[in-house]
Design a protein around this motif. Sequence first.
Motif, PDB file in Angstrom:
ATOM      1  N   VAL A 201    -100.196  17.608 -46.550  1.00 59.31           N
ATOM      2  CA  VAL A 201     -99.832  18.102 -45.131  1.00 59.31           C
ATOM      3  C   VAL A 201    -100.890  17.660 -44.371  1.00 59.31           C
ATOM      4  O   VAL A 201    -100.579  17.007 -42.742  1.00 59.31           O
ATOM      5  CB  VAL A 201     -99.221  19.437 -45.109  1.00 59.31           C
ATOM      6  N   LEU A 202    -102.619  18.255 -44.191  1.00 60.30           N
ATOM      7  CA  LEU A 202    -103.387  17.799 -42.811  1.00 60.30           C
ATOM      8  C   LEU A 202    -103.747  16.473 -42.727  1.00 60.30           C
ATOM      9  O   LEU A 202    -103.556  15.641 -42.006  1.00 60.30           O
ATOM     10  CB  LEU A 202    -104.596  18.069 -44.003  1.00 60.30           C
ATOM     11  N   ALA A 203    -103.298  15.521 -44.086  1.00 59.85           N
ATOM     12  CA  ALA A 203    -103.203  14.342 -43.810  1.00 59.85           C
ATOM     13  C   ALA A 203    -102.317  13.562 -42.987  1.00 59.85           C
ATOM     14  O   ALA A 203    -102.496  12.493 -42.309  1.00 59.85           O
ATOM     15  CB  ALA A 203    -103.356  13.699 -45.030  1.00 59.85           C
ATOM     16  N   PHE A 204    -101.344  14.036 -43.228  1.00 58.95           N
ATOM     17  CA  PHE A 204     -99.741  13.340 -42.583  1.00 58.95           C
ATOM     18  C   PHE A 204    -100.074  13.691 -40.896  1.00 58.95           C
ATOM     19  O   PHE A 204     -99.950  13.031 -40.224  1.00 58.95           O
ATOM     20  CB  PHE A 204     -99.143  14.006 -43.413  1.00 58.95           C
ATOM     21  N   LEU A 205    -100.952  15.436 -40.607  1.00 59.71           N
ATOM     22  CA  LEU A 205    -101.123  15.764 -39.222  1.00 59.71           C
ATOM     23  C   LEU A 205    -101.561  15.123 -38.721  1.00 59.71           C
ATOM     24  O   LEU A 205    -101.821  14.624 -37.498  1.00 59.71           O
ATOM     25  CB  LEU A 205    -100.585  17.026 -39.458  1.00 59.71           C
ATOM     26  N   LEU A 206    -103.097  13.966 -39.389  1.00 57.75           N
ATOM     27  CA  LEU A 206    -104.081  13.609 -38.870  1.00 57.75           C
ATOM     28  C   LEU A 206    -103.846  12.230 -38.409  1.00 57.75           C
ATOM     29  O   LEU A 206    -103.929  11.847 -37.954  1.00 57.75           O
ATOM     30  CB  LEU A 206    -105.455  14.019 -39.745  1.00 57.75           C
ATOM     31  N   ALA A 207    -102.861  11.929 -39.550  1.00 55.03           N
ATOM     32  CA  ALA A 207    -102.294  10.618 -39.488  1.00 55.03           C
ATOM     33  C   ALA A 207    -101.023  10.438 -38.491  1.00 55.03           C
ATOM     34  O   ALA A 207    -100.313   9.103 -38.568  1.00 55.03           O
ATOM     35  CB  ALA A 207    -101.849  10.087 -40.537  1.00 55.03           C
ATOM     36  N   VAL A 211     -96.886   7.067 -42.998  1.00 53.83           N
ATOM     37  CA  VAL A 211     -97.044   6.735 -44.203  1.00 53.83           C
ATOM     38  C   VAL A 211     -98.331   5.858 -44.842  1.00 53.83           C
ATOM     39  O   VAL A 211     -98.700   7.067 -46.155  1.00 53.83           O
ATOM     40  CB  VAL A 211     -95.683   6.900 -44.435  1.00 53.83           C
ATOM     41  N   VAL A 212     -98.354   5.044 -44.349  1.00 53.63           N
ATOM     42  CA  VAL A 212     -99.195   4.425 -44.955  1.00 53.63           C
ATOM     43  C   VAL A 212    -100.973   4.776 -44.647  1.00 53.63           C
ATOM     44  O   VAL A 212    -101.882   5.213 -45.514  1.00 53.63           O
ATOM     45  CB  VAL A 212     -99.657   2.785 -44.234  1.00 53.63           C
ATOM     46  N   SER A 213    -101.070   5.159 -43.160  1.00 54.73           N
ATOM     47  CA  SER A 213    -102.634   6.090 -43.135  1.00 54.73           C
ATOM     48  C   SER A 213    -102.520   7.505 -43.668  1.00 54.73           C
ATOM     49  O   SER A 213    -104.104   8.192 -44.048  1.00 54.73           O
ATOM     50  CB  SER A 213    -102.170   6.461 -41.328  1.00 54.73           C
ATOM     51  N   THR A 214    -100.744   7.459 -43.683  1.00 49.84           N
ATOM     52  CA  THR A 214    -101.310   9.159 -44.201  1.00 49.84           C
ATOM     53  C   THR A 214    -101.802   9.326 -46.264  1.00 49.84           C
ATOM     54  O   THR A 214    -103.277   9.942 -46.391  1.00 49.84           O
ATOM     55  CB  THR A 214     -99.985  10.195 -44.563  1.00 49.84           C
ATOM     56  N   LEU A 215    -101.521   8.023 -46.256  1.00 49.95           N
ATOM     57  CA  LEU A 215    -101.970   7.538 -48.557  1.00 49.95           C
ATOM     58  C   LEU A 215    -103.346   7.139 -48.395  1.00 49.95           C
ATOM     59  O   LEU A 215    -103.951   7.842 -49.199  1.00 49.95           O
ATOM     60  CB  LEU A 215    -101.332   6.822 -48.528  1.00 49.95           C
ATOM     61  N   LEU A 217    -105.531   8.223 -45.800  1.00 48.45           N
ATOM     62  CA  LEU A 217    -106.866   9.590 -46.158  1.00 48.45           C
ATOM     63  C   LEU A 217    -106.406  10.754 -46.970  1.00 48.45           C
ATOM     64  O   LEU A 217    -107.123  11.022 -47.419  1.00 48.45           O
ATOM     65  CB  LEU A 217    -106.232  10.099 -44.799  1.00 48.45           C
ATOM     66  N   ALA A 218    -105.123  10.818 -47.592  1.00 47.70           N
ATOM     67  CA  ALA A 218    -105.167  11.807 -48.713  1.00 47.70           C
ATOM     68  C   ALA A 218    -106.074  11.558 -50.297  1.00 47.70           C
ATOM     69  O   ALA A 218    -106.247  12.024 -50.830  1.00 47.70           O
ATOM     70  CB  ALA A 218    -103.701  11.716 -48.706  1.00 47.70           C
ATOM     71  N   LEU A 219    -105.599  10.401 -50.959  1.00 50.31           N
ATOM     72  CA  LEU A 219    -106.357   9.567 -51.957  1.00 50.31           C
ATOM     73  C   LEU A 219    -108.051  10.407 -51.745  1.00 50.31           C
ATOM     74  O   LEU A 219    -108.568  10.662 -53.207  1.00 50.31           O
ATOM     75  CB  LEU A 219    -106.008   8.093 -52.266  1.00 50.31           C
ATOM     76  N   PRO A 220    -108.797   9.408 -51.093  1.00 52.55           N
ATOM     77  CA  PRO A 220    -110.498  10.329 -50.463  1.00 52.55           C
ATOM     78  C   PRO A 220    -109.573  11.804 -51.270  1.00 52.55           C
ATOM     79  O   PRO A 220    -110.929  12.386 -51.147  1.00 52.55           O
ATOM     80  CB  PRO A 220    -110.371   9.266 -50.150  1.00 52.55           C
TER      81      PRO A 220
END
Length: 248
Positions: A201-207, A211-215, A217-220
Amino acid sequence: MSPLADHFGDHLKELRRRVSIAFAAVVLCSLIAYFFSRPLSRFLVVPLFQASPDLSSLVYTNLTEAFVSYLKISVLVGLTAAFPVMLYEAWAFVSPGLHKHEKKVALAVVFWATLLFGFGVCFAYFVIMPQALGFLMSFAGEGLQALPKLDSYLTFVIRSSLAFGLSFEIPFLMVAAGKTGLVPWGYFSRQRRYFYLAIVVLAFLLAAGDVVSTLLLALPLFVLYETGILVMRIFIRKADGAGQKAKE
């Protein structure tokens, strides 16, 4: 006036002084950064040109966009440069009420938090950004031309760098929470699925919903979270074991 009111007034004055110093540091660093805003912007677009060699320039469609973009870079660079000062002023405000060993811990917090933040920003720029931009720019081709806007691109780079800078402090904060006794050492392992959901959820908001930016950011963040759990198992359990042997 009562002694309690005098004491509160002194604390309020001290807080105002510390905030003023931190604010002055941000303003000064931002002003200095503004004089280098053009070289900074050229430095930030290097990964984009490397990812797309055919691209030679960015565009802006609003007359004030370039000025606002340079101003935004200056403020964000100023905040980053003044980060150690802000942490120190926060420590200086609370240090009179701390014991000697707690002051040492607070100084360690300032040092490691700043160091990890810098590592996160560098990791985003030198490792993540080239990969992300290479993927995103690969969609350009026959019948589809990429024309990145200056403000949108710089916002993407700076937001991603700051997000990684803050995210790199996750293991440190987890270990600090365990060392101070706020949570037991196995808490983060047991609550892993809930924290994973919060990370997505945090990565989705920051991105900003990308979707690509969310992934990317979320993976690291998942790796950093697991790193925090591993470090807690190594150091906190070792400390608990040493303390148990000392009691015996």
